[in-house]
Write a protein that holds these residues in place. Structure first.
Motif, PDB file in Angstrom:
ATOM      1  N   HIS A 146      -9.637   3.148  -1.529  1.00 18.47           N
ATOM      2  CA  HIS A 146     -11.273   3.450  -1.480  1.00 18.47           C
ATOM      3  C   HIS A 146     -12.295   3.253  -0.025  1.00 18.47           C
ATOM      4  CE1 HIS A 146     -10.255   6.637  -4.707  1.00 18.47           C
ATOM      5  NE2 HIS A 146      -9.255   5.973  -4.377  1.00 18.47           N
ATOM      6  N   PRO A 147     -11.431   3.422   0.953  1.00 15.05           N
ATOM      7  CA  PRO A 147     -12.529   3.222   1.894  1.00 15.05           C
ATOM      8  C   PRO A 147     -14.418   3.788   1.879  1.00 15.05           C
ATOM      9  CG  PRO A 147     -11.257   4.835   2.881  1.00 15.05           C
ATOM     10  CD  PRO A 147     -11.024   4.813   2.131  1.00 15.05           C
ATOM     11  N   PHE A 148     -14.533   4.508   0.757  1.00 10.96           N
ATOM     12  CA  PHE A 148     -16.224   4.558   1.162  1.00 10.96           C
ATOM     13  C   PHE A 148     -16.915   4.129  -0.416  1.00 10.96           C
ATOM     14  CE2 PHE A 148     -12.509   7.807  -0.666  1.00 10.96           C
ATOM     15  CZ  PHE A 148     -12.908   7.682  -1.724  1.00 10.96           C
ATOM     16  N   SER A 149     -16.114   3.731  -1.156  1.00 10.21           N
ATOM     17  CA  SER A 149     -16.472   2.309  -2.445  1.00 10.21           C
ATOM     18  C   SER A 149     -16.750   0.937  -1.967  1.00 10.21           C
ATOM     19  CB  SER A 149     -15.879   2.731  -3.660  1.00 10.21           C
ATOM     20  OG  SER A 149     -14.751   1.897  -3.316  1.00 10.21           O
ATOM     21  N   LYS A 150     -17.666   0.561  -2.803  1.00 12.10           N
ATOM     22  CA  LYS A 150     -17.946  -0.463  -2.347  1.00 12.10           C
ATOM     23  C   LYS A 150     -17.049  -1.287  -2.311  1.00 12.10           C
ATOM     24  CE  LYS A 150     -22.144  -3.721  -3.799  1.00 12.10           C
ATOM     25  NZ  LYS A 150     -23.153  -4.130  -4.390  1.00 12.10           N
ATOM     26  N   SER A 151     -15.811  -1.202  -3.174  1.00 12.86           N
ATOM     27  CA  SER A 151     -15.059  -2.291  -3.515  1.00 12.86           C
ATOM     28  C   SER A 151     -14.313  -2.277  -2.365  1.00 12.86           C
ATOM     29  CB  SER A 151     -14.595  -2.482  -4.441  1.00 12.86           C
ATOM     30  OG  SER A 151     -13.988  -1.384  -5.393  1.00 12.86           O
ATOM     31  N   MET A 152     -14.041  -1.540  -1.747  1.00 11.36           N
ATOM     32  CA  MET A 152     -13.072  -0.658  -1.281  1.00 11.36           C
ATOM     33  C   MET A 152     -12.117  -0.659  -1.394  1.00 11.36           C
ATOM     34  SD  MET A 152     -14.368  -0.975   2.620  1.00 11.36           S
ATOM     35  CE  MET A 152     -13.232  -1.480   3.046  1.00 11.36           C
ATOM     36  N   TYR A 153     -11.678  -0.810  -2.748  1.00 11.71           N
ATOM     37  CA  TYR A 153      -9.737  -0.062  -3.423  1.00 11.71           C
ATOM     38  C   TYR A 153     -10.687  -0.132  -4.620  1.00 11.71           C
ATOM     39  CZ  TYR A 153     -10.889  -3.469  -6.931  1.00 11.71           C
ATOM     40  OH  TYR A 153     -11.295  -4.363  -7.884  1.00 11.71           O
ATOM     41  N   SER A 154     -10.394   1.210  -5.247  1.00  6.36           N
ATOM     42  CA  SER A 154      -9.520   1.704  -7.237  1.00  6.36           C
ATOM     43  C   SER A 154      -8.222   1.516  -7.694  1.00  6.36           C
ATOM     44  CB  SER A 154     -10.037   2.940  -6.846  1.00  6.36           C
ATOM     45  OG  SER A 154      -8.440   3.902  -6.741  1.00  6.36           O
ATOM     46  N   SER A 155      -8.071   0.954  -8.593  1.00 10.47           N
ATOM     47  CA  SER A 155      -7.198   0.548  -9.440  1.00 10.47           C
ATOM     48  C   SER A 155      -6.636   2.054 -10.237  1.00 10.47           C
ATOM     49  CB  SER A 155      -7.072  -0.434 -10.389  1.00 10.47           C
ATOM     50  OG  SER A 155      -7.822  -0.640 -10.866  1.00 10.47           O
ATOM     51  N   GLN A 156      -5.793   1.802 -10.423  1.00 12.85           N
ATOM     52  CA  GLN A 156      -4.647   3.031 -11.311  1.00 12.85           C
ATOM     53  C   GLN A 156      -3.991   2.613 -12.227  1.00 12.85           C
ATOM     54  OE1 GLN A 156      -7.011   5.757 -10.618  1.00 12.85           O
ATOM     55  NE2 GLN A 156      -5.569   6.610 -11.073  1.00 12.85           N
ATOM     56  N   GLU A 157      -3.375   3.660 -13.605  1.00 17.10           N
ATOM     57  CA  GLU A 157      -2.565   3.101 -13.855  1.00 17.10           C
ATOM     58  C   GLU A 157      -0.762   3.940 -13.942  1.00 17.10           C
ATOM     59  OE1 GLU A 157      -2.470   1.857 -18.079  1.00 17.10           O
ATOM     60  OE2 GLU A 157      -4.197  -0.194 -17.941  1.00 17.10           O
ATOM     61  N   TRP A 158      -0.155   3.345 -13.523  1.00 16.30           N
ATOM     62  CA  TRP A 158       0.876   4.019 -13.303  1.00 16.30           C
ATOM     63  C   TRP A 158       1.805   4.631 -14.850  1.00 16.30           C
ATOM     64  CZ3 TRP A 158       3.262   5.828  -8.815  1.00 16.30           C
ATOM     65  CH2 TRP A 158       4.733   6.555  -9.103  1.00 16.30           C
ATOM     66  N   ALA A 159       1.912   5.937 -14.293  1.00 17.39           N
ATOM     67  CA  ALA A 159       2.025   7.237 -15.260  1.00 17.39           C
ATOM     68  C   ALA A 159       2.657   8.369 -15.155  1.00 17.39           C
ATOM     69  CB  ALA A 159       0.847   7.810 -15.835  1.00 17.39           C
ATOM     70  N   PHE A 172      -1.093   0.109  -3.870  1.00 18.59           N
ATOM     71  CA  PHE A 172       0.089  -1.699  -2.739  1.00 18.59           C
ATOM     72  C   PHE A 172      -0.693  -2.223  -4.073  1.00 18.59           C
ATOM     73  CE2 PHE A 172      -2.119   0.538   0.179  1.00 18.59           C
ATOM     74  CZ  PHE A 172      -1.661   0.316   1.542  1.00 18.59           C
ATOM     75  N   LYS A 173       0.159  -3.058  -4.069  1.00 15.99           N
ATOM     76  CA  LYS A 173       0.650  -4.094  -6.166  1.00 15.99           C
ATOM     77  C   LYS A 173      -0.713  -5.459  -5.982  1.00 15.99           C
ATOM     78  CE  LYS A 173       5.498  -4.350  -6.342  1.00 15.99           C
ATOM     79  NZ  LYS A 173       5.467  -4.076  -8.465  1.00 15.99           N
ATOM     80  N   THR A 174      -1.520  -5.322  -5.119  1.00 14.89           N
ATOM     81  CA  THR A 174      -2.947  -6.053  -4.995  1.00 14.89           C
ATOM     82  C   THR A 174      -3.854  -5.318  -4.357  1.00 14.89           C
ATOM     83  OG1 THR A 174      -2.876  -6.732  -3.021  1.00 14.89           O
ATOM     84  CG2 THR A 174      -1.344  -8.375  -4.848  1.00 14.89           C
ATOM     85  N   LYS A 175      -4.993  -5.378  -4.587  1.00 10.71           N
ATOM     86  CA  LYS A 175      -6.733  -5.534  -4.227  1.00 10.71           C
ATOM     87  C   LYS A 175      -6.212  -5.590  -2.963  1.00 10.71           C
ATOM     88  CE  LYS A 175      -8.884  -9.206  -6.904  1.00 10.71           C
ATOM     89  NZ  LYS A 175      -9.813  -8.958  -7.640  1.00 10.71           N
ATOM     90  N   GLU A 176      -6.370  -6.788  -1.878  1.00  4.70           N
ATOM     91  CA  GLU A 176      -6.283  -7.397  -1.384  1.00  4.70           C
ATOM     92  C   GLU A 176      -5.589  -6.461  -0.277  1.00  4.70           C
ATOM     93  OE1 GLU A 176      -7.210 -10.150  -4.125  1.00  4.70           O
ATOM     94  OE2 GLU A 176      -5.488  -9.253  -4.092  1.00  4.70           O
TER      95      GLU A 176
END
Length: 116
Positions: A70-83, A98-102
């Protein structure tokens, strides 16, 4: 998928998808020395099985966390749970899972480089 690398060593097919996920499959040894077309078909089947193996490793299990750039957020990523819903599948199809936030952060940085 952007790239698939295939190697065959000692009757084992190994594939690497996007330089991140690997899959393996054996070519039956009893096919050595058989008709060329039969052997080629067996190799093709083994490559398909190895790709399937790698793809299964790519997809999270239900409830497992994955990361999205998420290039527009401060952290540059978001996390989701697979459903397994339509959003999860769309993220997967577009190569944004991706498997990691990095890894997600690195992808977000690459996205920003494209628009600069």
């Amino acid at each position: 998928m952007s790239s698939i690398d295939v190697s065959i060593v000692n009757n084992v097919v190994a594939v690497m998808i996007d330089n991140r996920y690997s899959g393996f499959s054996d070519i039956p040894k009893e096919l050595n020395g058989c008709d060329e077309s039969v052997f080629i078909e067996a190799v093709s089947d083994s490559i398909k099985a190895a790709v399937t193996d790698a793809k299964e490793k790519m997809r999270p299990k239900n409830g497992e966390t994955y990361y999205v750039p998420h290039p527009f957020s401060k952290s540059m990523y978001s996390s989701q749970e697979w459903a397994g819903d339509s959003i999860d599948r769309r993220v997967e199809e577009r190569g944004l899972m991706f498997k990691t936030k990095e890894e997600a952060i690195e992808a977000a940085k690459k996205m920003l480089e494209v628009v600069k």
